[in-house]
Motif scaffolding. Structure first.
Motif, PDB file in Angstrom:
ATOM      1  N   SER A  15       0.847  -1.186   0.000  1.00  0.00           N
ATOM      2  CA  SER A  15       0.000   0.000   0.000  1.00  0.00           C
ATOM      3  C   SER A  15       0.885   1.241   0.000  1.00  0.00           C
ATOM      4  O   SER A  15       2.110   1.153   0.153  1.00  0.00           O
ATOM      5  N   ALA A  16       0.260   2.393  -0.147  1.00  0.00           N
ATOM      6  CA  ALA A  16       1.020   3.640  -0.142  1.00  0.00           C
ATOM      7  C   ALA A  16       1.751   3.823   1.190  1.00  0.00           C
ATOM      8  O   ALA A  16       2.884   4.313   1.229  1.00  0.00           O
ATOM      9  N   TRP A  17       1.120   3.419   2.298  1.00  0.00           N
ATOM     10  CA  TRP A  17       1.766   3.554   3.604  1.00  0.00           C
ATOM     11  C   TRP A  17       2.918   2.563   3.754  1.00  0.00           C
ATOM     12  O   TRP A  17       3.961   2.891   4.323  1.00  0.00           O
ATOM     13  N   ASP A  18       2.752   1.348   3.218  1.00  0.00           N
ATOM     14  CA  ASP A  18       3.803   0.336   3.338  1.00  0.00           C
ATOM     15  C   ASP A  18       5.093   0.748   2.633  1.00  0.00           C
ATOM     16  O   ASP A  18       6.183   0.264   2.980  1.00  0.00           O
ATOM     17  N   PHE A  23       6.647   3.419   2.882  1.00  0.00           N
ATOM     18  CA  PHE A  23       7.521   4.183   3.778  1.00  0.00           C
ATOM     19  C   PHE A  23       8.202   3.305   4.828  1.00  0.00           C
ATOM     20  O   PHE A  23       9.054   3.787   5.571  1.00  0.00           O
ATOM     21  N   VAL A  24       7.820   2.043   4.889  1.00  0.00           N
ATOM     22  CA  VAL A  24       8.461   1.107   5.827  1.00  0.00           C
ATOM     23  C   VAL A  24       9.477   0.302   5.028  1.00  0.00           C
ATOM     24  O   VAL A  24       9.158  -0.724   4.434  1.00  0.00           O
TER      25      VAL A  24
END
Length: 380
Positions: free
Chosen positions: A43-46, A48-49
């Protein structure tokens, strides 16, 4: 970061070198710029990890740490030389370089041939801390002031761009050249690149046919053009240095330094490709006399006015580019390219190649701009 009241601004080479270093990092991190796609199951948030790498090679660890030290040092030095205080410059350098590293690792997730890593980001940040700290320490110990005093004795004002080009020159020599010290694209490489660009372009059939009907020269280069190309390949950076170096023995020292640096870098490139035993495989019977000719021509011009050195530099670099483009592709050159493109340098060969191709053009543009400036017409 506002400039401090007591700080003095300098025309520093650290700023163009810092921009060059950042460009190098961006290019090397995203090369080969092909196969862009959204990473599967993320996902878009993943994004950044950043993941941890499944392997940890010592070479990669040291390269990620050491490679960012000079970049942060240059950014810090550029800020200080621009008249700003050291502490804000340190914080700015570490923050910006760490952010740059994170963006590069983040973007690598869209490239199938690259492997983003949280470890790489941490190592890059640690290198940024070390580099900015070393620069601040050099400032505290007075090394920067000593360098400025030496620079004022050796070079004219507004010499930062030329000094940055001179420091980048040996990096271009790391990529295999059609002839020793001969920077610029060979016709074979230009032809391949143009045909790749035009193969799907509508209306370019005639140009493609002309390119296919113009085969590059092959075989061993003849002695006279090779010797002239090597001599001009050495004389070009010498004349660039003469434009910003004060006349006299300092210019001769710069010419001798260029010869030593150029030949050492060429030897290093051969050693990295073929091993230390073959480090001098590039050394043909023509090289020594050609380098002697280049140094002789440089010695005759050590007291030439800067404007004359700039004009001769433009002519020298233009002639060198033409000789390199017409140089035949010999077996050693082909083996060197294979070593870079298929061996350990595959992640860096594109950057080194473009630097070797574009350095003469950048030097020509700088010399042309200098000829139109007040420095070339008697200004300080």
């Amino acid at each position: 970061m506002p400039a401090s009241n007591g700080a003095r601004r300098h025309h520093s080479s650290a700023l163009p070198l810092a921009w060059l270093a950042v460009s190098v990092v961006a290019y090397a991190s995203l090369y080969p710029f092909t196969g862009w796609r959204w990473p599967a199951d993320l996902s878009a948030w993943d994004l950044f990890v950043l993941p941890l790498p499944p392997w940890r090679y010592k070479f990669d660890i040291w390269a990620n740490y050491l490679g960012y030290i000079p970049i942060a040092a240059l950014v810090h030095a550029a800020g200080v030389r621009g008249g700003r205080r050291s502490a804000p410059c340190w914080l700015f350098a570490v923050t910006v370089i760490s952010l740059l590293s994170f963006v590069m690792e983040l973007t690598q997730q869209f490239l199938p041939l690259r492997f983003p890593s949280r470890l790489d980001w941490a190592l890059n940040t640690a290198g940024a801390v070390a580099g900015a700290t070393l620069s601040a320490l050099a400032l505290r110990l007075g090394w920067v002031d000593r360098w400025q005093q030496a620079r004022d004795r050796w070079f004219i004002r507004r010499s930062g761009g030329a000094l940055a080009l001179l420091l980048a020159w040996p990096l271009g020599l790391l990529f295999p050249t059609p002839m020793p010290l001969g920077l610029g694209p060979s016709w074979a490489r230009l032809q391949d690149g143009l045909m790749d660009l035009l193969v799907d372009v509508r209306g370019a059939e005639d140009l493609l046919a002309w390119l296919e009907a113009s085969p590059p020269p092959v075989g061993q280069p003849s002695a006279l053009p090779e010797a002239l190309g090597i001599a001009l390949g050495l004389l070009g950076p010498c004349l660039l240095a003469f434009v910003v170096t004060r006349p006299g023995w300092r210019r001769m020292a710069m010419a001798l330094g260029a010869a030593v640096l150029g030949l050492t870098t060429t030897t290093l490139s051969a050693a990295l490709n073929f091993g230390p035993v073959h480090a001098l495989a590039w050394l043909t019977p023509v090289v020594a006399p050609a380098c002697a000719l280049g140094l002789l021509l440089a010695a005759l011009l050590v007291r030439a006015p800067g404007s004359l050195a700039a004009v001769l530099g433009v002519a020298t670099l233009s002639a060198s580019l033409m000789l390199v483009a017409q140089a035949p592709s010999d077996p050693y050159f082909a083996l060197s390219l294979q070593g870079w493109e298929q061996g350990r340098f595959i992640h860096f060969h594109g950057l080194a190649q473009w630097l070797g191709w574009l350095w003469p053009v950048a030097a020509l543009l700088w010399l042309a701009a200098h000829l139109g400036s007040r420095d070339a017409t008697g200004g300080a």
